[in-house]
Design a protein around this motif. Structure first.
Motif, short mmCIF file in Angstrom:
data_model
loop_
_atom_site.label_atom_id
_atom_site.label_comp_id
_atom_site.label_asym_id
_atom_site.label_seq_id
_atom_site.Cartn_x
_atom_site.Cartn_y
_atom_site.Cartn_z
N GLY A 70 0.83 -1.20 0.00
CA GLY A 70 0.00 0.00 0.00
C GLY A 70 0.86 1.24 0.00
O GLY A 70 2.08 1.17 0.15
N VAL A 71 0.22 2.39 -0.17
CA VAL A 71 0.91 3.67 -0.20
C VAL A 71 0.46 4.49 1.00
O VAL A 71 -0.74 4.67 1.22
N LEU A 72 1.42 4.98 1.75
CA LEU A 72 1.15 5.86 2.89
C LEU A 72 1.71 7.24 2.56
O LEU A 72 2.93 7.44 2.61
N GLU A 73 0.83 8.15 2.18
CA GLU A 73 1.27 9.50 1.83
C GLU A 73 1.15 10.41 3.05
O GLU A 73 0.05 10.72 3.52
N LEU A 74 2.29 10.83 3.58
CA LEU A 74 2.31 11.53 4.86
C LEU A 74 1.55 12.85 4.83
O LEU A 74 0.93 13.24 5.82
N THR A 75 1.60 13.56 3.70
CA THR A 75 0.94 14.87 3.65
C THR A 75 -0.59 14.74 3.73
O THR A 75 -1.27 15.71 4.05
N ALA A 76 -1.11 13.54 3.46
CA ALA A 76 -2.56 13.33 3.52
C ALA A 76 -3.04 12.95 4.91
O ALA A 76 -4.23 13.11 5.22
N LEU A 77 -2.16 12.47 5.75
CA LEU A 77 -2.59 11.89 7.02
C LEU A 77 -3.32 12.85 7.94
O LEU A 77 -4.28 12.45 8.62
N PRO A 78 -2.91 14.14 8.03
CA PRO A 78 -3.64 15.03 8.94
C PRO A 78 -5.11 15.22 8.58
O PRO A 78 -5.90 15.63 9.43
N SER A 79 -5.49 14.92 7.34
CA SER A 79 -6.88 15.09 6.92
C SER A 79 -7.67 13.80 6.95
O SER A 79 -8.83 13.76 6.52
N ILE A 80 -7.07 12.73 7.47
CA ILE A 80 -7.69 11.41 7.52
C ILE A 80 -7.96 11.04 8.98
O ILE A 80 -7.19 11.43 9.87
N ASP A 81 -9.00 10.29 9.21
CA ASP A 81 -9.27 9.79 10.56
C ASP A 81 -8.03 9.04 11.06
O ASP A 81 -7.59 8.06 10.44
N LYS A 82 -7.47 9.49 12.16
CA LYS A 82 -6.22 8.92 12.66
C LYS A 82 -6.33 7.43 12.93
O LYS A 82 -5.37 6.68 12.71
N ALA A 83 -7.49 6.99 13.39
CA ALA A 83 -7.66 5.57 13.70
C ALA A 83 -7.49 4.72 12.46
O ALA A 83 -6.99 3.59 12.54
N TYR A 84 -7.89 5.23 11.30
CA TYR A 84 -7.83 4.45 10.06
C TYR A 84 -6.38 4.23 9.62
O TYR A 84 -5.95 3.11 9.36
N TRP A 85 -5.63 5.36 9.52
CA TRP A 85 -4.26 5.19 9.02
C TRP A 85 -3.36 4.55 10.06
O TRP A 85 -2.42 3.81 9.72
N THR A 86 -3.64 4.79 11.34
CA THR A 86 -2.86 4.15 12.40
C THR A 86 -3.01 2.64 12.34
O THR A 86 -2.04 1.89 12.47
N ALA A 87 -4.22 2.18 12.13
CA ALA A 87 -4.46 0.74 12.03
C ALA A 87 -3.72 0.14 10.85
O ALA A 87 -3.14 -0.95 10.95
N ALA A 88 -3.71 0.85 9.73
CA ALA A 88 -3.00 0.35 8.55
C ALA A 88 -1.50 0.23 8.82
O ALA A 88 -0.86 -0.76 8.41
N VAL A 89 -0.94 1.21 9.49
CA VAL A 89 0.49 1.17 9.82
C VAL A 89 0.79 0.03 10.79
O VAL A 89 1.76 -0.72 10.62
N GLN A 90 -0.03 -0.11 11.80
CA GLN A 90 0.19 -1.16 12.81
C GLN A 90 0.07 -2.56 12.22
O GLN A 90 0.71 -3.49 12.71
N GLU A 91 -0.72 -2.72 11.17
CA GLU A 91 -0.90 -4.03 10.56
C GLU A 91 0.20 -4.38 9.57
O GLU A 91 0.37 -5.55 9.21
#
Length: 223
Positions: A70-91
């Motif tokens: 997958g792609v994790l674009e850091l500049t987008a993260l502040p506008s995304i629900d933190k729980a969603y991207w955090t779960a993706a990173v943790q997995e």
């Protein structure tokens, strides 16, 4: 975290073996998120980001045969629900952090919130390329435009306790000549590794190991 800090990706069998060892399983059974953020400030950055994600660069990483990518674009993260991207990173089993502008990468590592999350990822493998490796240090130094200019010394993320300068003595990177790396190392308070494109620094449970089929050098900090 576990770290494999490369200069130019997984360029030889020794580096591939080190990556598999850190993952604890074959790459074909591991999931990864790639982080292209650092490359955008460069001319042609969007195209280079696409080539990295597509496995079309000279820095092997995304094309290694991951079970999922997958792609994790850091500049987008502040506008995304933190729980969603955090779960993706943790997995994810691995984070593949591309090179480019280290100051831009360091800024967005912090502003995105990823820098705060990384220390809690005990089993995740952080795989860096160039600036993606340099940013993990307590401090870093770089100059891209003129190798005779003083290095810009700045604070890194402090995920490891040494500094690193990639592309040692590479003909396309005059800023990374042994002489210049030694000059930078004299300005930072931690040991500095200069590594070429066939070398990586592996960190597991705080133990640092150089994995190399090329050239590297460790510079002690100035007293």
């Amino acid at each position: 975290m576990k770290f494999l800090l490369t200069s130019a990706g997984i360029k030889n069998p020794s580096l591939l073996t080190a990556l598999v060892d850190l993952l604890g399983k074959p790459i074909s059974e591991a999931s990864a998120l790639c982080i292209p953020t650092a490359i955008y400030p460069f001319p042609g950055g969007p195209g280079m980001a696409h080539r990295f994600i597509s496995g079309l660069t000279s820095s092997p990483m995304c094309e290694l045969g991951w079970k999922s990518l997958g792609v994790l674009e850091l500049t987008a993260l502040p506008s995304i629900d933190k729980a969603y991207w955090t779960a993706a990173v943790q997995e994810a089993d691995a984070l593949l952090v591309y090179g480019g502008d280290i100051h831009y990468l360091c800024r967005w590592m912090r502003e995105s919130g990823l820098a705060d999350l990384l220390p809690s990822l005990r089993e995740t493998v952080y795989v860096g390329i160039s600036a993606g490796s340099m940013v993990t240090a307590p401090v870093f130094g770089e100059t891209y435009d003129d190798p005779k200019r003083p290095f810009v010394i700045d604070q890194g993320l402090g995920l490891v306790d040494f500094a690193l300068l990639p592309h040692l003595d590479h003909e396309r990177h005059p800023e990374s000549s042994t002489v210049n790396v030694a000059r930078m190392a004299a300005e930072v308070p931690v040991p500095t590794y200069g590594i070429d494109d066939q070398t990586a620094i592996k960190v597991l449970d705080g133990t640092v190991e150089v994995v190399s089929e090329g050239r590297w050098r460790l510079f002690a900090p100035a007293s």
